[in-house]
Structures are given as C-alpha cells and as structure tokens.
Write a protein that holds these residues in place. Structure first.
Motif, mmCIF file in Angstrom:
data_model
loop_
_atom_site.group_PDB
_atom_site.id
_atom_site.type_symbol
_atom_site.label_atom_id
_atom_site.label_comp_id
_atom_site.label_asym_id
_atom_site.label_seq_id
_atom_site.Cartn_x
_atom_site.Cartn_y
_atom_site.Cartn_z
ATOM 1 N N TYR A 1 43.989 82.810 52.177
ATOM 2 C CA TYR A 1 45.035 82.047 52.869
ATOM 3 C C TYR A 1 44.880 82.180 54.381
ATOM 4 N N TYR A 2 44.727 83.407 54.868
ATOM 5 C CA TYR A 2 44.551 83.606 56.305
ATOM 6 C C TYR A 2 43.251 82.957 56.788
ATOM 7 N N LYS A 3 42.210 83.052 55.974
ATOM 8 C CA LYS A 3 40.936 82.434 56.340
ATOM 9 C C LYS A 3 41.079 80.924 56.481
ATOM 10 N N SER A 4 41.876 80.311 55.599
ATOM 11 C CA SER A 4 42.068 78.854 55.653
ATOM 12 C C SER A 4 42.789 78.426 56.926
ATOM 13 N N LEU A 5 43.561 79.341 57.504
ATOM 14 C CA LEU A 5 44.288 79.053 58.745
ATOM 15 C C LEU A 5 43.522 79.511 59.982
ATOM 16 N N ASN A 6 42.294 80.007 59.768
ATOM 17 C CA ASN A 6 41.469 80.526 60.860
ATOM 18 C C ASN A 6 42.151 81.691 61.579
ATOM 19 N N ILE A 7 42.848 82.516 60.811
ATOM 20 C CA ILE A 7 43.522 83.704 61.335
ATOM 21 C C ILE A 7 42.721 84.936 60.937
ATOM 22 N N ILE A 8 42.460 85.802 61.908
ATOM 23 C CA ILE A 8 41.738 87.034 61.631
ATOM 24 C C ILE A 8 42.720 88.055 61.058
ATOM 25 N N PRO A 9 42.549 88.471 59.810
ATOM 26 C CA PRO A 9 43.451 89.478 59.256
ATOM 27 C C PRO A 9 43.239 90.825 59.947
ATOM 28 N N THR A 10 44.301 91.401 60.440
ATOM 29 C CA THR A 10 44.240 92.715 61.084
ATOM 30 C C THR A 10 45.320 93.610 60.496
ATOM 31 N N ASP A 11 45.210 94.909 60.755
ATOM 32 C CA ASP A 11 46.230 95.835 60.264
ATOM 33 C C ASP A 11 47.588 95.522 60.879
ATOM 34 N N LEU A 12 47.602 95.031 62.111
ATOM 35 C CA LEU A 12 48.866 94.676 62.746
ATOM 36 C C LEU A 12 49.529 93.503 62.032
ATOM 37 N N LEU A 13 48.740 92.530 61.642
ATOM 38 C CA LEU A 13 49.258 91.395 60.880
ATOM 39 C C LEU A 13 49.864 91.874 59.563
ATOM 40 N N TYR A 14 49.161 92.776 58.894
ATOM 41 C CA TYR A 14 49.658 93.292 57.617
ATOM 42 C C TYR A 14 50.882 94.186 57.794
ATOM 43 N N LEU A 15 50.941 94.944 58.881
ATOM 44 C CA LEU A 15 52.128 95.772 59.143
ATOM 45 C C LEU A 15 53.370 94.904 59.290
ATOM 46 N N GLY A 16 53.256 93.802 60.038
ATOM 47 C CA GLY A 16 54.386 92.890 60.199
ATOM 48 C C GLY A 16 54.805 92.276 58.874
ATOM 49 N N LEU A 17 53.829 91.952 58.043
ATOM 50 C CA LEU A 17 54.127 91.385 56.723
ATOM 51 C C LEU A 17 54.859 92.411 55.854
ATOM 52 N N LEU A 18 54.376 93.641 55.843
ATOM 53 C CA LEU A 18 55.037 94.698 55.077
ATOM 54 C C LEU A 18 56.466 94.906 55.556
ATOM 55 N N GLN A 19 56.643 94.938 56.885
ATOM 56 C CA GLN A 19 57.960 95.206 57.452
ATOM 57 C C GLN A 19 58.978 94.140 57.084
ATOM 58 N N HIS A 20 58.586 92.893 57.142
ATOM 59 C CA HIS A 20 59.548 91.807 56.950
ATOM 60 C C HIS A 20 59.690 91.366 55.496
ATOM 61 N N TYR A 21 58.905 92.003 54.625
ATOM 62 C CA TYR A 21 59.025 91.640 53.212
ATOM 63 C C TYR A 21 59.189 92.888 52.346
ATOM 64 N N SER A 22 60.057 93.800 52.858
ATOM 65 C CA SER A 22 60.671 94.864 52.045
ATOM 66 C C SER A 22 59.791 96.046 51.697
ATOM 67 N N ALA A 23 58.772 96.317 52.470
ATOM 68 C CA ALA A 23 57.978 97.534 52.259
ATOM 69 C C ALA A 23 58.206 98.491 53.428
ATOM 70 N N PRO A 24 58.101 99.796 53.207
ATOM 71 C CA PRO A 24 58.326 100.758 54.287
ATOM 72 C C PRO A 24 57.169 100.788 55.282
ATOM 73 N N THR A 25 57.498 100.791 56.567
ATOM 74 C CA THR A 25 56.485 100.822 57.626
ATOM 75 C C THR A 25 56.969 101.698 58.777
ATOM 76 N N PRO A 26 56.089 101.995 59.744
ATOM 77 C CA PRO A 26 56.497 102.734 60.939
ATOM 78 C C PRO A 26 57.054 101.824 62.034
ATOM 79 N N LEU A 27 57.495 100.633 61.669
ATOM 80 C CA LEU A 27 58.069 99.687 62.635
ATOM 81 C C LEU A 27 59.592 99.678 62.525
#
Length: 326
Positions: free
Chosen positions: A92-118
């Motif tokens: 999905y990210y590749k189709s949008l020409n978005i480089i998946p990074t740990d920061l991208l995944y941290l934001g996803l975890l934070q806003h969709y109910s997983a525990p993070t350091p944010l």
C-alpha cells in the motif's frame, strides 16, 4: 500493578505551572488570554486530573509487569517489525510512493490503539478539551483531585531550542553526514564510500539501528518534539531525494503532533522537572462541573466522526449526501 496517580492537587502542583479553575468566567478569561499571548501552544486534554503523563507503552509496561520479559525498546521494535512484515501494508505504501519508516509505523501504532513511546498533543485546544470532557459528568468524588479534569499545554515558542525537534535533529544529522562524504570524496577521489547511510531515508528514522550496534536510533533520544506534518520543515535525502512521511488520517483530523518520550517508569512531568533547561508544562485543572459548559460553549460541531475519520463511513456518507440532494 496499578499505575501511580496523584493523590491530591497539592501533590501535583509543584511539577507543573499550575492553575485551578472552578468558574466559567475564569475559564473563559484564561483561555482568551492564552490564545492571545501564546499562539503556538500545543495542548493535551485528560479527563482525570489525577493521571500522570505516561506514554501508552509506559502504562502497558508498568501495569502488565512486562519488564520480566523484555525491554521497552525491544517491545516497540517488535511491534514496528510486525507492521514492516505486513505485505499488504508494505505494498500500500509502495503504491503511494511513500518510503515506509519506523516513524511512519510509530504514528500508525499510536493512532490505532497500540502502545508507543509517543504522547499525543494538538494545536487545537478545542480538540484537547473534547478528549478531556468526553463522557464526563460532575459527581461526588472521594478526593478533591477526583473532581477535576486537566488541560495541559506547552508554549513551543518559550521552549525554543531547549526541546529537541525532529526536523532539526534529522536535518543536522544529514548535513553532518553529507559534509563528511563530500569532504572525503574531494580529498580522496578514488576512495570507495558506502553512501547507504545518506541514500536511505529509512536508516535515519530507525527506532533501533541494528548495525554495527544495538545502541543507536530514535530509541536513544529521551525526549523529542515531532511536529504536525503540515508544520514540518521538511527532510529529504540529498542523493535519492526520498522524503519523510508519518501522516495518517487521525493526526490530520486532530491537528496533532507528538512528544516522543522514552522512559520505563518516570512520567514526563517528573523528567522535565529534573531538567535544568526545560520549562515546566502548564496544567489547568478544571472542575468537572464545568464539563457540560465546555462542551456547549466550545465544542459545537466537534464530533467523534470528525476526529476519528473512517474511510468506510466517508464513502458511505458521500453516497448518502448524493441521495439527499436528488
């Protein structure tokens, strides 16, 4: 294990620049002055004044006794790795020409109910008040602090350079690396230089950098401000021109930003209190009897669907609106 809480407003007050509000007039006056003189504040609303400012990963770590099995850094890394290994998400990210990074995944975890350091903050005080008063009603509490909810805010202008900012931190690191590379090439034209660390956006935003040691990456930063994607100054790799993304629907809808706070058990306000350079966070403790007034006076038109947009609902609502106008 139960998460530590404040037992009284008196116990809490020394750790913050503290205000207690019990009347509508004082609340209106303070918010008006705040917005007038501190236009670049970020806010966080919490529906119990007794709660300390823990990250969600700290709460999970402490309450579930996870220290017996792992470390917080490895726990976060495990969740990020799980998302990285999800083929559908990667494609999905590749189709949008978005480089998946740990920061991208941290934001996803934070806003969709997983525990993070944010820790979530927002530029919109109304959004913070929405979260602070959601489902809240005045009632009798066993202690005074139980009668209050809290609005926290940080004046980013007053923090200045005392708070590490992600865009400045990454750009400085990139500038240093690029300068070293260019200097080496100019002095030793025939030398082989591995440019991977400059070419690969992902390397700069790794939660844990695996090579050569497990002691580098975002996990080593104790506290950092991650701005809203629209306010971010930009970060682009100099040779591949890859850009950094960490946006999602919720952070845009909520005008959100993050404080990355990496600590096992100390709440953020205590860490700041131990710092010689970081100003205390402001805290307005507001009596719960004012919750209904806040909702009626400040939160008109603000709803769950606006702050948590759902793609399915957006599509269905588009069709329903068409049918209404037939």
């Amino acid at each position: 294990m139960k998460l530590p809480e404040y037992k009284s407003l008196e116990e809490k007050a020394p750790l913050f620049s503290h205000i207690k509000i019990d009347t509508k007039d004082v609340l209106d006056f303070h918010l008006e002055k705040l917005l007038e003189f501190s236009p670049n504040c970020i806010f966080r609303g919490v529906n119990e004044a007794k709660y300390k400012l823990y990250t969600s990963v700290q709460r999970s770590w402490i309450c579930n006794g996870l220290g017996r099995h792992s470390t917080i850094n490895l726990m976060v890394d495990s969740m990020i790795t799980n998302l990285r290994n999800n083929v559908t998400l990667t494609e999905y990210y590749k189709s949008l020409n978005i480089i998946p990074t740990d920061l991208l995944y941290l934001g996803l975890l934070q806003h969709y109910s997983a525990p993070t350091p944010l820790i979530d903050f927002t530029y919109d005080y109304k959004t913070a008040l929405y979260f602070a008063t959601k489902g809240l009603s005045a009632g009798c509490s066993d202690s005074e602090i139980g009668d209050y909810f809290s609005l926290y805010y940080i004046d980013t202008d007053k923090y200045g350079n005392q708070l590490v900012k992600m865009d400045e931190f990454l750009n400085n690191e990139l500038d240093v690396g690029a300068a070293m590379y260019e200097d080496l090439i100019s002095k030793c034209p025939g030398a082989y230089v591995d440019k991977q660390s400059l070419d690969d956006m992902d390397i700069y935003t790794r939660w844990i950098k695996r090579y050569p040691f497990y002691d580098d990456g975002l996990c080593t930063i104790k506290m950092m401000f991650i701005d809203n994607p629209f306010k971010f100054k930009g970060f682009t790799a100099p040779y591949t021109h890859e850009s950094l993304y960490w946006s999602n629907l919720n952070i845009i809808a909520q005008k959100g930003c993050f404080i990355l706070y990496n600590n096992d058990c100390v709440p953020m306000e205590e860490y700041i209190g131990q710092s010689a350079c970081l100003p205390k966070i402001w805290c307005i403790n507001i009596h719960k009897s004012l919750a209904e007034y806040v909702q009626e006076h400040y939160l008109q038109g603000l709803s769950e669907s606006l702050l948590f947009p759902d793609i399915n609902h957006l599509a269905k609502d588009a069709y329903k609106d068409f049918l209404k106008n037939l």
